[in-house]
Design a protein around this motif. Structure first.
Motif, short mmCIF file in Angstrom:
data_model
loop_
_atom_site.label_atom_id
_atom_site.label_comp_id
_atom_site.label_asym_id
_atom_site.label_seq_id
_atom_site.Cartn_x
_atom_site.Cartn_y
_atom_site.Cartn_z
N UNK A 51 48.90 -99.68 -14.89
CA UNK A 51 47.80 -99.16 -14.81
C UNK A 51 47.13 -99.60 -15.96
N UNK A 52 47.86 -99.49 -17.22
CA UNK A 52 46.97 -100.03 -18.56
C UNK A 52 46.90 -98.96 -19.41
N UNK A 53 46.70 -97.79 -18.89
CA UNK A 53 46.60 -96.64 -19.78
C UNK A 53 47.67 -95.53 -19.72
N UNK A 54 48.06 -94.82 -20.52
CA UNK A 54 48.93 -93.87 -20.41
C UNK A 54 48.86 -92.97 -19.35
N UNK A 55 49.97 -92.53 -18.61
CA UNK A 55 50.00 -92.00 -17.44
C UNK A 55 51.03 -90.87 -17.60
N UNK A 56 50.79 -89.53 -17.36
CA UNK A 56 51.85 -88.72 -17.28
C UNK A 56 52.39 -88.09 -15.87
N UNK A 57 53.71 -87.96 -15.70
CA UNK A 57 54.07 -87.47 -14.65
C UNK A 57 53.91 -85.89 -14.53
N UNK A 58 53.45 -85.44 -13.31
CA UNK A 58 53.00 -83.86 -13.11
C UNK A 58 54.14 -83.52 -12.09
N UNK A 59 55.04 -82.40 -12.31
CA UNK A 59 55.59 -81.78 -11.34
C UNK A 59 55.08 -80.37 -11.09
N UNK A 60 55.24 -80.06 -9.95
CA UNK A 60 55.05 -78.62 -9.54
C UNK A 60 56.09 -77.86 -10.42
N UNK A 61 55.38 -76.96 -11.18
CA UNK A 61 56.76 -76.28 -12.08
C UNK A 61 57.24 -75.29 -11.25
N UNK A 62 58.60 -74.97 -11.77
CA UNK A 62 59.45 -73.99 -10.95
C UNK A 62 58.57 -72.71 -10.92
N UNK A 63 58.38 -72.18 -9.70
CA UNK A 63 57.44 -70.88 -9.80
C UNK A 63 58.52 -69.80 -9.74
N UNK A 64 58.38 -69.00 -10.78
CA UNK A 64 59.09 -67.74 -10.82
C UNK A 64 58.39 -66.64 -11.11
N UNK A 65 59.14 -65.67 -10.57
CA UNK A 65 58.74 -64.14 -11.31
C UNK A 65 59.49 -63.81 -12.59
N UNK A 66 59.26 -62.90 -13.31
CA UNK A 66 59.91 -62.52 -14.15
C UNK A 66 60.26 -60.98 -13.99
N UNK A 67 61.73 -60.93 -13.94
CA UNK A 67 62.19 -59.23 -13.81
C UNK A 67 62.68 -58.79 -15.16
N UNK A 68 62.03 -57.64 -15.41
CA UNK A 68 62.16 -56.92 -16.69
C UNK A 68 63.33 -55.74 -16.31
N UNK A 69 64.29 -55.73 -17.11
CA UNK A 69 65.24 -54.60 -16.89
C UNK A 69 64.91 -53.71 -17.87
N UNK A 70 64.26 -52.36 -17.45
CA UNK A 70 64.02 -51.49 -18.69
C UNK A 70 64.95 -50.34 -18.68
N UNK A 71 65.89 -50.43 -19.69
CA UNK A 71 66.96 -49.36 -19.94
C UNK A 71 66.73 -48.53 -20.81
N UNK A 72 67.07 -47.13 -20.65
CA UNK A 72 67.29 -46.27 -21.54
C UNK A 72 68.56 -46.45 -22.50
N UNK A 73 68.67 -46.61 -23.57
CA UNK A 73 69.78 -47.01 -24.33
C UNK A 73 69.99 -45.91 -25.39
N UNK A 74 69.46 -44.75 -25.17
CA UNK A 74 69.90 -43.50 -26.26
C UNK A 74 71.15 -42.91 -25.83
#
Lengths: 297, 327
Positions: A51-74
């Motif tokens: 191409x002549x100019x810098x090109x970067x590859x783009x991937x579709x990022x791994x799509x994730x949910x984040x699960x948060x375990x909220x635990x009482x530790x008293x």
């Protein structure tokens, strides 16, 4: 089996759920011209050469949910559960089941646990190793001589410091929710998806009617108060306790229904699997119906 | 009330304190740990029952303390210290009765009184001699009170009737009413002082009933008999139913008798009627009794009844409470 997300993900990093971004995960998506700040290792050198100019590859990022375990530790969680096991064991089991499901689904799992004094946050990461670490953290954090329990402290922490949409699975015991808790939960529910697993506390007095075998004395881990077996075994006390407990259970279920939070209780390690599945099912159907009613309204 | 082993009390208190400290120190938090105890403890029913339970425990602790205190006190041997002056009842009495005609009613009264007294005797010995011109020993010194009472009853009956074989042997000497001889033979009725060292401490008395109207020639004069009595430590209590002395001269019959009686340490009584005999004998008894009180003795006697009784009650109460606390 996975933790159902009712709302579509808004970011690229939301996980294997319905997303505004189409495409399959780990797929190459496109090439675009380099913008300062892009990773150098993402540069597609062959394409750049053509191409002549810098090109970067783009991937579709791994799509994730984040699960948060909220635990009482008293120290409340170091007490006995309804089955006579330690509530900590049930909490670790349930956290393990929920975390494993999330891992298998490709979600990140994080942990927020703590007591009245401190809250500790371990950001969501993928992998069973990370999950294992979280479970060890929970296991090590709970002891009888630890600080007192205050699940509101953790709820407050989540509201204050955690950004982004999370699937929050709360593991707590039979505390009596007050107005402050309700307010916190309402706000948390608006921002995240909340599931609630109640670990049932030990029965303080036996059901009235059945001839009581010798009952063991117990002590309240909250204030160290001793509860003599003879007093707990008194038939009048047992009857009053049974009534009070039915009322309390009723109040709890009403409380969570009012908030629209799926809630399930579990009293023994053997029941954890079924309880978690029931909770997930309740969460999926219950919240959907809430959404439907919203849409209708 | 005093404690024989008073040092047991501080030892018991020390042991109690040590035991209590060990108990408190070695008691970890037992029972199952439970969260949200207010589920039960906030119930008013629970608080009522707990209050009753605590009251029972406090009562049990109080009873236990009482029990320990009572048993410790009992272990310290509470004793009663008293000073006693025991009456020594080891008198020897010989009734020495002049049975001359004028004396029988008085003799009967004396016999009757001693017949009553013999039933209450305990340790005393009694003997009886009758005399007129010669003396007859009816029965020697004896502590067989039934036998003595029997003899005295027979004597009283015979003296009342004034006839019969009762008086046989009293007229063998010359004359009548040989009082000196009679008294001497009565005094001889006591065992020798030297021969029986053990008897030296027994008091000896002769109850002599006579009017001292001498007729005849006695072997012993009254004074000699009195000397004999004094040498054998015998006190003579003289009863005279017929004191017809003129004036206070010592040579009158009554005066002589009085001198002899008082010379032996005894007493002289002039009788107006036989009815006065019981009162006089009572008086003799009393003087004898008061003069024979032993030296004061300190008597220490254990009296554990009160602390042991309290311990019993407290123990019973604890058993009842234990039964209530462990249904």
């Amino acid at each position: 089996m996975f933790i159902f997300a009712h709302r579509r993900t808004l970011t690229l990093l939301d996980g294997e759920y319905g997303s505004v971004f189409k495409g399959r995960s780990l797929d190459f998506d496109e090439l675009r011209s380099y913008v300062p700040g892009d990773e150098v290792r993402d540069i597609d050198w062959k394409a750049t050469a053509r191409h002549g100019s810098p090109l970067v590859k783009r991937y579709v990022a791994v799509r994730r949910h984040s699960v948060l375990l909220l635990v009482d530790a008293g120290r409340n969680m170091a007490a006995h559960a309804a089955s006579g096991e330690s509530k900590k064991d049930i909490a670790v089991d349930a956290a393990g089941v929920l975390g494993y499901l999330a891992c298998r689904h490709g979600d990140d799992v994080g942990l927020l646990h703590g007591s009245a004094l401190t809250s500790r946050y371990l950001p969501p990461q993928s992998g069973e190793q990370h999950l294992e670490r979280l479970l060890r953290e929970v296991e090590a954090g709970i002891s009888l001589d630890g600080p007192a329990s205050a699940i509101t402290a953790q709820l407050d922490y989540a509201l204050r410091y955690l950004k982004g949409r999370l699937l929050i699975a709360v593991l707590a015991d039979e505390f009596r929710p007050d107005a402050h808790t309700e307010m916190l939960l309402r706000r948390l529910r608006a921002r995240h998806e909340v599931l609630w697993l109640t670990i049932l506390d030990a029965r303080m007095a036996r059901e009235p009617g059945n001839p009581a075998p010798t009952q063991e004395a117990s002590f309240d881990v909250g204030n160290g108060q001793r509860i003599p077996a003879l007093v707990a075994g008194n038939s009048v006390v047992r009857a009053a306790y049974a009534t009070a407990m039915r009322k309390r259970e009723e109040e709890r279920s009403v409380f969570f229904r009012r908030l629209g939070i799926a809630e399930q209780s579990v009293g023994a390690t053997g029941d954890v699997l079924t309880a978690v599945f029931a909770l997930l099912e309740k969460h999926r159907s219950g919240a959907k119906s809430a959404k439907d009613s919203n849409r209708a309204g | 009330m005093e404690l024989t082993y008073w040092w047991i009390l501080p030892l018991a208190a020390l042991a109690l304190v040590i035991a209590a400290r060990l108990l408190i120190r070695r008691r970890p938090q037992t029972g199952r740990p439970v969260a949200h105890g207010e589920r039960l403890t906030d119930l008013p029913e629970y608080q009522n029952v707990l209050r009753r339970y605590k009251a029972t425990l406090v009562l049990a602790v109080a009873l236990g303390a009482l029990f320990l205190a009572a048993t410790a006190t009992a272990a310290a041997r509470p004793a009663q210290r008293t000073t006693e002056q025991p009456e020594i009842r080891n008198r020897d009495i010989i009734l020495c009765l002049d049975v001359s005609g004028s004396m029988t009613s008085t003799d009967a009264a004396i016999a009757k009184v001693f017949q009553e007294l013999a039933r209450q005797f305990d340790g005393e010995r009694i003997g009886m001699v009758i005399f007129d011109s010669s003396s007859v020993q009816l029965f020697p010194l004896t502590d067989d009170y039934d036998y003595a009472a029997e003899q005295l009853t027979a004597a009283q009956k015979a003296l009342d009737s004034g006839a019969g074989s009762f008086f046989d042997g009293t007229w063998n000497g010359g004359g009548s009413s040989l009082i000196g001889d009679g008294l001497a033979s009565c005094v001889q009725g006591f065992p020798d002082v030297d021969a029986e060292a053990g008897n030296a401490k027994r008091s000896r008395s002769v109850v002599l009933a006579t009017d001292n109207f001498l007729s005849g020639d006695p072997i012993f004069t009254l004074q000699q008999a009195g000397e004999l009595a004094r040498s054998k430590n015998v006190k003579v209590y003289a009863l005279n139913p017929g004191d017809f002395d003129y004036g206070d001269q010592a040579d009158q019959p009554g005066g002589q008798l009085k001198a002899v009686a008082e010379g032996t340490g005894g007493t002289y009584f002039a009788l107006d009627s036989p009815d006065a005999v019981p009162g006089i004998v009572q008086k003799v008894q009393e003087t004898e009794a008061s003069s024979y009180l032993a030296a004061p003795q300190v008597v220490v006697s254990d009296s554990p009844a009160l602390p042991l009784g309290i311990a019993l009650l407290a123990g019973a109460g604890m058993v009842i409470l234990a039964w209530r606390l462990n249904p």
